[in-house]
Design a protein around this motif. Sequence first.
Motif, PDB file in Angstrom:
ATOM      1  N   PHE A  17       0.831  -1.202   0.000  1.00 60.39           N
ATOM      2  CA  PHE A  17       0.000   0.000   0.000  1.00 60.39           C
ATOM      3  C   PHE A  17       0.867   1.254   0.000  1.00 60.39           C
ATOM      4  O   PHE A  17       1.936   1.274   0.600  1.00 60.39           O
ATOM      5  CB  PHE A  17      -0.881   0.061   1.259  1.00 60.39           C
ATOM      6  N   ALA A  18       0.378   2.280  -0.663  1.00 58.40           N
ATOM      7  CA  ALA A  18       0.964   3.617  -0.580  1.00 58.40           C
ATOM      8  C   ALA A  18      -0.165   4.536  -0.118  1.00 58.40           C
ATOM      9  O   ALA A  18      -1.121   4.765  -0.847  1.00 58.40           O
ATOM     10  CB  ALA A  18       1.513   4.064  -1.931  1.00 58.40           C
ATOM     11  N   PHE A  19      -0.074   5.001   1.100  1.00 62.76           N
ATOM     12  CA  PHE A  19      -1.103   5.866   1.670  1.00 62.76           C
ATOM     13  C   PHE A  19      -0.734   7.330   1.480  1.00 62.76           C
ATOM     14  O   PHE A  19       0.415   7.714   1.724  1.00 62.76           O
ATOM     15  CB  PHE A  19      -1.265   5.604   3.176  1.00 62.76           C
ATOM     16  N   GLY A  20      -1.691   8.128   1.052  1.00 59.26           N
ATOM     17  CA  GLY A  20      -1.467   9.564   0.957  1.00 59.26           C
ATOM     18  C   GLY A  20      -1.240  10.129   2.350  1.00 59.26           C
ATOM     19  O   GLY A  20      -1.990   9.849   3.280  1.00 59.26           O
ATOM     20  N   TRP A  21      -0.174  10.906   2.506  1.00 60.32           N
ATOM     21  CA  TRP A  21       0.188  11.491   3.800  1.00 60.32           C
ATOM     22  C   TRP A  21      -0.029  12.999   3.715  1.00 60.32           C
ATOM     23  O   TRP A  21       0.731  13.703   3.059  1.00 60.32           O
ATOM     24  CB  TRP A  21       1.639  11.153   4.105  1.00 60.32           C
ATOM     25  N   PRO A  22      -1.097  13.483   4.345  1.00 65.87           N
ATOM     26  CA  PRO A  22      -1.476  14.888   4.196  1.00 65.87           C
ATOM     27  C   PRO A  22      -0.551  15.846   4.948  1.00 65.87           C
ATOM     28  O   PRO A  22      -0.563  15.909   6.168  1.00 65.87           O
ATOM     29  CB  PRO A  22      -2.890  14.929   4.763  1.00 65.87           C
ATOM     30  N   THR A  23       0.253  16.556   4.183  1.00 63.52           N
ATOM     31  CA  THR A  23       1.121  17.570   4.763  1.00 63.52           C
ATOM     32  C   THR A  23       0.792  18.914   4.124  1.00 63.52           C
ATOM     33  O   THR A  23       0.134  18.973   3.096  1.00 63.52           O
ATOM     34  CB  THR A  23       2.611  17.266   4.501  1.00 63.52           C
ATOM     35  N   LEU A  24       1.257  19.943   4.746  1.00 65.95           N
ATOM     36  CA  LEU A  24       1.112  21.281   4.193  1.00 65.95           C
ATOM     37  C   LEU A  24       2.509  21.878   4.136  1.00 65.95           C
ATOM     38  O   LEU A  24       3.099  22.169   5.178  1.00 65.95           O
ATOM     39  CB  LEU A  24       0.181  22.132   5.062  1.00 65.95           C
ATOM     40  N   HIS A  25       3.051  21.954   2.956  1.00 65.59           N
ATOM     41  CA  HIS A  25       4.426  22.425   2.757  1.00 65.59           C
ATOM     42  C   HIS A  25       5.410  21.579   3.563  1.00 65.59           C
ATOM     43  O   HIS A  25       6.349  22.087   4.164  1.00 65.59           O
ATOM     44  CB  HIS A  25       4.577  23.899   3.122  1.00 65.59           C
ATOM     45  N   GLY A  26       5.151  20.254   3.598  1.00 69.25           N
ATOM     46  CA  GLY A  26       6.036  19.328   4.299  1.00 69.25           C
ATOM     47  C   GLY A  26       5.850  19.262   5.796  1.00 69.25           C
ATOM     48  O   GLY A  26       6.544  18.521   6.488  1.00 69.25           O
ATOM     49  N   LYS A  27       4.900  20.021   6.333  1.00 66.89           N
ATOM     50  CA  LYS A  27       4.666  20.038   7.779  1.00 66.89           C
ATOM     51  C   LYS A  27       3.414  19.214   8.112  1.00 66.89           C
ATOM     52  O   LYS A  27       2.488  19.110   7.307  1.00 66.89           O
ATOM     53  CB  LYS A  27       4.497  21.469   8.263  1.00 66.89           C
ATOM     54  N   PRO A  28       3.366  18.616   9.314  1.00 70.46           N
ATOM     55  CA  PRO A  28       2.215  17.796   9.716  1.00 70.46           C
ATOM     56  C   PRO A  28       0.901  18.581   9.697  1.00 70.46           C
ATOM     57  O   PRO A  28       0.881  19.795   9.895  1.00 70.46           O
ATOM     58  CB  PRO A  28       2.557  17.382  11.156  1.00 70.46           C
ATOM     59  N   THR A  29      -0.183  17.858   9.452  1.00 64.43           N
ATOM     60  CA  THR A  29      -1.519  18.442   9.486  1.00 64.43           C
ATOM     61  C   THR A  29      -2.396  17.605  10.412  1.00 64.43           C
ATOM     62  O   THR A  29      -2.061  16.478  10.760  1.00 64.43           O
ATOM     63  CB  THR A  29      -2.175  18.459   8.090  1.00 64.43           C
ATOM     64  N   SER A  30      -3.532  18.145  10.782  1.00 60.71           N
ATOM     65  CA  SER A  30      -4.455  17.413  11.652  1.00 60.71           C
ATOM     66  C   SER A  30      -5.031  16.181  10.952  1.00 60.71           C
ATOM     67  O   SER A  30      -5.409  15.212  11.603  1.00 60.71           O
ATOM     68  CB  SER A  30      -5.581  18.338  12.118  1.00 60.71           C
ATOM     69  N   ALA A  31      -5.079  16.179   9.630  1.00 65.66           N
ATOM     70  CA  ALA A  31      -5.613  15.033   8.892  1.00 65.66           C
ATOM     71  C   ALA A  31      -4.730  13.797   9.021  1.00 65.66           C
ATOM     72  O   ALA A  31      -5.187  12.670   8.803  1.00 65.66           O
ATOM     73  CB  ALA A  31      -5.802  15.396   7.427  1.00 65.66           C
ATOM     74  N   MET A  32      -3.476  13.986   9.412  1.00 67.00           N
ATOM     75  CA  MET A  32      -2.571  12.849   9.587  1.00 67.00           C
ATOM     76  C   MET A  32      -3.087  11.879  10.646  1.00 67.00           C
ATOM     77  O   MET A  32      -2.867  10.675  10.543  1.00 67.00           O
ATOM     78  CB  MET A  32      -1.171  13.314   9.971  1.00 67.00           C
ATOM     79  N   VAL A  33      -3.771  12.392  11.631  1.00 62.29           N
ATOM     80  CA  VAL A  33      -4.320  11.552  12.697  1.00 62.29           C
ATOM     81  C   VAL A  33      -5.290  10.523  12.104  1.00 62.29           C
ATOM     82  O   VAL A  33      -5.251   9.340  12.458  1.00 62.29           O
ATOM     83  CB  VAL A  33      -5.037  12.407  13.768  1.00 62.29           C
ATOM     84  N   HIS A  34      -6.122  10.960  11.171  1.00 59.55           N
ATOM     85  CA  HIS A  34      -7.095  10.062  10.550  1.00 59.55           C
ATOM     86  C   HIS A  34      -6.411   9.006   9.686  1.00 59.55           C
ATOM     87  O   HIS A  34      -6.800   7.838   9.700  1.00 59.55           O
ATOM     88  CB  HIS A  34      -8.100  10.851   9.713  1.00 59.55           C
ATOM     89  N   VAL A  35      -5.408   9.417   8.949  1.00 58.68           N
ATOM     90  CA  VAL A  35      -4.680   8.475   8.099  1.00 58.68           C
ATOM     91  C   VAL A  35      -3.958   7.454   8.969  1.00 58.68           C
ATOM     92  O   VAL A  35      -4.017   6.248   8.707  1.00 58.68           O
ATOM     93  CB  VAL A  35      -3.690   9.205   7.163  1.00 58.68           C
ATOM     94  N   LYS A  36      -3.292   7.926   9.995  1.00 59.72           N
ATOM     95  CA  LYS A  36      -2.567   7.019  10.890  1.00 59.72           C
ATOM     96  C   LYS A  36      -3.530   6.030  11.551  1.00 59.72           C
ATOM     97  O   LYS A  36      -3.232   4.839  11.646  1.00 59.72           O
ATOM     98  CB  LYS A  36      -1.817   7.816  11.959  1.00 59.72           C
ATOM     99  N   SER A  37      -4.683   6.501  11.967  1.00 58.89           N
ATOM    100  CA  SER A  37      -5.695   5.633  12.574  1.00 58.89           C
ATOM    101  C   SER A  37      -6.165   4.568  11.585  1.00 58.89           C
ATOM    102  O   SER A  37      -6.319   3.398  11.938  1.00 58.89           O
ATOM    103  CB  SER A  37      -6.870   6.482  13.052  1.00 58.89           C
ATOM    104  N   PHE A  38      -6.388   4.965  10.326  1.00 61.21           N
ATOM    105  CA  PHE A  38      -6.817   4.013   9.312  1.00 61.21           C
ATOM    106  C   PHE A  38      -5.736   2.963   9.062  1.00 61.21           C
ATOM    107  O   PHE A  38      -6.030   1.766   8.970  1.00 61.21           O
ATOM    108  CB  PHE A  38      -7.169   4.732   8.009  1.00 61.21           C
ATOM    109  N   ILE A  39      -4.487   3.396   8.978  1.00 62.63           N
ATOM    110  CA  ILE A  39      -3.386   2.453   8.765  1.00 62.63           C
ATOM    111  C   ILE A  39      -3.319   1.457   9.915  1.00 62.63           C
ATOM    112  O   ILE A  39      -3.163   0.252   9.696  1.00 62.63           O
ATOM    113  CB  ILE A  39      -2.039   3.203   8.610  1.00 62.63           C
ATOM    114  N   GLU A  40      -3.459   1.942  11.134  1.00 63.36           N
ATOM    115  CA  GLU A  40      -3.422   1.051  12.302  1.00 63.36           C
ATOM    116  C   GLU A  40      -4.586   0.070  12.281  1.00 63.36           C
ATOM    117  O   GLU A  40      -4.409  -1.122  12.553  1.00 63.36           O
ATOM    118  CB  GLU A  40      -3.424   1.870  13.591  1.00 63.36           C
ATOM    119  N   GLU A  41      -5.775   0.543  11.943  1.00 62.37           N
ATOM    120  CA  GLU A  41      -6.948  -0.336  11.871  1.00 62.37           C
ATOM    121  C   GLU A  41      -6.766  -1.388  10.779  1.00 62.37           C
ATOM    122  O   GLU A  41      -7.031  -2.568  10.987  1.00 62.37           O
ATOM    123  CB  GLU A  41      -8.206   0.491  11.608  1.00 62.37           C
TER     124      GLU A  41
END
Length: 123
Positions: A17-41
């Motif tokens: 899998f290649a998951f889209g990692w939501p960054t803003l100009h290379g910096k973390p965003t709040s949407a990363m929490v959702h992606v990380k949660s999905f990957i863990e699930e």
Amino acid sequence: MAEEVSQLLGHYSIAGFAFGWPTLHGKPTSAMVHVKSFIEELSQKENVCQLPYTTWDESYSSKNVELLVKGLDFPSHVDKAIRDQFAAVRILQDYLDAMNVDEHGLPIIRDGESDCSSKESRE
């Protein structure tokens, strides 16, 4: 959604899998929490836990897609779905492109592959 993805694995040959990692100009965003949660699930699913995965910076993928479909006049309820699908394709293609170049940025040609058609096949 992880359950649906897990069920799809029985129908397709998935290498990872290649998951889209939501960054803003290379910096973390709040949407990363959702992606990380999905990957863990998803990683908890028996048929998924052994598959490799990576995250891939999805910066500007949606903006690039907006420019691509601009002027196509999709109905608003279809427009978002199409943009999301195109963005997912863009993220995957960017990942695949990056994995198929050497340290100098040149395309990797594997044995038995060619970057152009042979003379015989063009005749």
